[in-house]
Design an enzyme around this catalytic site. Structure first.
Site, mmCIF file in Angstrom:
data_model
loop_
_atom_site.group_PDB
_atom_site.id
_atom_site.type_symbol
_atom_site.label_atom_id
_atom_site.label_comp_id
_atom_site.label_asym_id
_atom_site.label_seq_id
_atom_site.Cartn_x
_atom_site.Cartn_y
_atom_site.Cartn_z
ATOM 1 N N ASP A 12 1.722 -4.426 -1.302
ATOM 2 C CA ASP A 12 0.726 -3.516 -1.668
ATOM 3 C C ASP A 12 0.850 -2.404 -0.394
ATOM 4 O O ASP A 12 0.382 -2.513 0.526
ATOM 5 C CB ASP A 12 -0.718 -4.101 -1.670
ATOM 6 N N HIS A 19 -8.502 -1.212 -5.091
ATOM 7 C CA HIS A 19 -7.305 -2.007 -5.215
ATOM 8 C C HIS A 19 -6.968 -2.537 -6.658
ATOM 9 O O HIS A 19 -6.291 -3.467 -6.657
ATOM 10 C CB HIS A 19 -7.676 -3.316 -4.399
ATOM 11 N N ASP A 51 0.121 -4.238 -6.529
ATOM 12 C CA ASP A 51 1.154 -4.712 -5.943
ATOM 13 C C ASP A 51 2.505 -4.089 -6.485
ATOM 14 O O ASP A 51 2.675 -4.199 -7.739
ATOM 15 C CB ASP A 51 1.229 -6.209 -5.848
ATOM 16 N N TYR A 88 -5.601 4.363 -1.915
ATOM 17 C CA TYR A 88 -6.423 3.594 -1.051
ATOM 18 C C TYR A 88 -5.676 2.394 -0.265
ATOM 19 O O TYR A 88 -4.892 1.638 -0.973
ATOM 20 C CB TYR A 88 -7.769 2.667 -1.896
ATOM 21 N N GLN A 92 -0.930 -0.848 3.398
ATOM 22 C CA GLN A 92 -1.753 -1.932 3.954
ATOM 23 C C GLN A 92 -1.038 -3.269 4.354
ATOM 24 O O GLN A 92 -1.378 -3.994 5.309
ATOM 25 C CB GLN A 92 -2.831 -2.244 3.081
ATOM 26 N N LYS A 130 -4.314 -10.705 -6.598
ATOM 27 C CA LYS A 130 -5.804 -11.080 -6.253
ATOM 28 C C LYS A 130 -5.832 -12.591 -6.137
ATOM 29 O O LYS A 130 -6.953 -13.346 -6.631
ATOM 30 C CB LYS A 130 -6.900 -10.517 -7.224
ATOM 31 N N TYR A 226 -7.934 -9.566 8.883
ATOM 32 C CA TYR A 226 -7.909 -9.586 7.334
ATOM 33 C C TYR A 226 -7.091 -8.554 6.721
ATOM 34 O O TYR A 226 -6.889 -7.491 7.246
ATOM 35 C CB TYR A 226 -9.446 -9.106 6.730
ATOM 36 N N LYS A 229 -5.464 -11.219 0.362
ATOM 37 C CA LYS A 229 -4.746 -12.397 -0.231
ATOM 38 C C LYS A 229 -3.425 -12.120 -0.535
ATOM 39 O O LYS A 229 -3.135 -10.997 -0.728
ATOM 40 C CB LYS A 229 -5.612 -13.095 -1.432
ATOM 41 N N ASP A 231 -1.026 -12.309 -2.880
ATOM 42 C CA ASP A 231 -0.688 -11.810 -4.131
ATOM 43 C C ASP A 231 0.974 -12.080 -4.476
ATOM 44 O O ASP A 231 1.806 -11.359 -4.078
ATOM 45 C CB ASP A 231 -0.907 -10.475 -4.060
ATOM 46 N N SER A 240 18.295 -24.989 -20.856
ATOM 47 C CA SER A 240 19.597 -25.654 -20.470
ATOM 48 C C SER A 240 19.295 -26.300 -19.368
ATOM 49 O O SER A 240 20.286 -26.440 -18.461
ATOM 50 C CB SER A 240 20.754 -24.853 -20.309
ATOM 51 N N ASP A 284 -13.360 -6.591 -9.208
ATOM 52 C CA ASP A 284 -11.754 -6.674 -8.687
ATOM 53 C C ASP A 284 -10.928 -7.733 -9.250
ATOM 54 O O ASP A 284 -10.017 -8.050 -8.767
ATOM 55 C CB ASP A 284 -11.717 -6.729 -7.064
#
Ligand code: F6R
Ligand code: MG
Ligand code: MG
Length: 375
Positions: A12, A19, A51, A88, A92, A130, A226, A229, A231, A240, A284
């Site tokens: 991301d 986000h 992402d 945004y 990150q 997320k 932080y 998460k 992702d 087969s 979100d």
């Protein structure tokens, strides 16, 4: 036949809006950056939520420095565009200032698989937003170990002896192999706790071939602060001797609850969606998964087929919405909110410190005496 490598490296590097998604100019920049590369046999730039996923085929093997550098440089170039548009959280997931040999541990999520292409090689690349890598535990268990999901385990002679699961302990950085079905109960005590134990690789016991690989980075543990998460992404070989495409997709027909969603601090249902529906905006979220199907052809990526763009998954989406409605009614209470040690945002230390002088000690002897007197 010569081995080739399928690498999925995601990051991301800026959201549009907030986000929720990736701006088209970032996707364009990523394509531009990969297009000229002589290292790649083929590539596809995928996305889910905020992402970008670089899906690449090449002959450099896993952890190939040149491929990781190409990915890093691509994300840096996309970050420049994100900064220019003031998107945004530009950059990150790029935790380091400069590339140092391998993107593992630097922020981007990585799933890579070296394989010898079969006469026909269908693969599915799952991309989720997320949520965290443990989100794949339940679906991978169903695909490769649950006969109620995968009838091939019962009736396909090439699947009948089962699979080996490699499980990673994200805290102690150790891994262990389980040979299924014999070790099923032993494995479930671990992978039923997806915040700590993640299925990383799966191998066929019939052929020894790699069957699935997931990304297992935990940005929040790596960065020490932080970031978001993780992702995750996951590659699954199909047909087969591996799960049929429909067996690999079937676990997502019943949206399971995963950790992530708003502020990486809530449980929510993992909703299977088409690429066009992969913009999580309700609180979100809720967390999303897309499934991109490819046929490999001498390393060329024939596809993608947008596998959840099927009305047969409409009910799964409706169910995910119902679960989301219910969980949202719980607001800031567990089990919608994650337990204290798993939240990515918290005011707890500050609030606790501020109120510490107002907490009185409980004297157990006094309580016992009171209880006895009351009898
Ligand atoms: C969760 C996520 C979002 C953000 C939320 C707050 O993984 O990306 O839910 O956590 O939008 O974001 P900030 O802290 O950037 O305002
Ligand atoms: Mg983001
Ligand atoms: Mg994301």
């Amino acid at each position: 036949m010569e081995k080739m490598t399928l690498s999925v490296i995601k990051a991301d590097v800026g959201g549009f809006i907030g986000h929720s998604s990736v701006h088209p100019e970032l996707l364009e920049k990523a394509r531009e950056s990969l297009e000229g590369s002589k290292l790649l046999i083929d590539y596809h730039v995928g996305h889910v939520g905020d992402d970008i996923a670089l899906i690449m085929t090449h002959r450099g093997g896993s952890d190939c420095e040149e491929i990781h550098k190409l990915s890093w440089d691509t994300f840096v170039a996309c970050t420049e565009v994100a900064k220019k548009l003031k998107l945004y959280g530009a950059g990150q997931d790029l935790l380091a200032d400069a590339f140092s040999g391998n993107v593992r541990g630097m922020g981007p999520g990585v799933a890579e698989m070296e394989l010898t292409e079969r006469p026909s090689e269908p693969v599915i690349i799952f991309l989720a937003d997320k949520t965290e890598p443990g989100a794949w535990n339940l679906p991978l268990y169903k695909m490769f170990a649950d006969p109620f999901n995968t009838i091939g385990l019962v009736i396909d002679p090439k699947m009948h002896s089962g699979f080996i699961f490699e499980v990673l302990d994200l805290i102690e950085h150790k891994y262990v192999h389980f040979s299924l079905p014999d070790a099923l109960y032993d494995m479930l005590i671990f992978i039923g706790a997806p915040g700590r134990y993640c299925v990383r690789h799966i191998y066929s016991k019939t052929t020894g071939d790699i069957a699935a690989v997931s990304s297992t980075q935990r940005l929040n543990l790596m960065a020490g602060r932080y970031i978001g998460k993780d992702d995750p992404v996951c590659i699954v070989r199909c047909q087969s001797g591996f799960p049929a495409v429909g067996e690999a997709l079937e676990p997502f027909a019943n949206p399971h609850l995963v950790a992530g969603w708003m502020r990486g601090s809530h449980h929510g249902p993992l909703m299977p969606v088409s690429v066009a529906q992969a913009t999580p905006t309700r609180f979100d979220g809720p967390p999303r998964v897309v499934g991109l199907g490819f046929q490999l052809c001498g390393g060329r990526l024939i596809g993608p087929q947008d596998l959840f763009a099927d009305p047969a998954f409409d009910r799964a989406r409706a169910k995910a919405n119902e679960l989301a409605d219910y969980l949202r009614t719980l607001g800031p209470f567990e089990p919608h909110r994650l337990p204290l040690d798993e939240m990515e945002y918290t005011t707890m230390p500050e609030v606790k410190e501020r109120l510490k002088h107002r907490f009185m000690s409980v004297n157990p002897e006094e309580l016992l005496a009171e209880a006895a007197a009351g009898e």
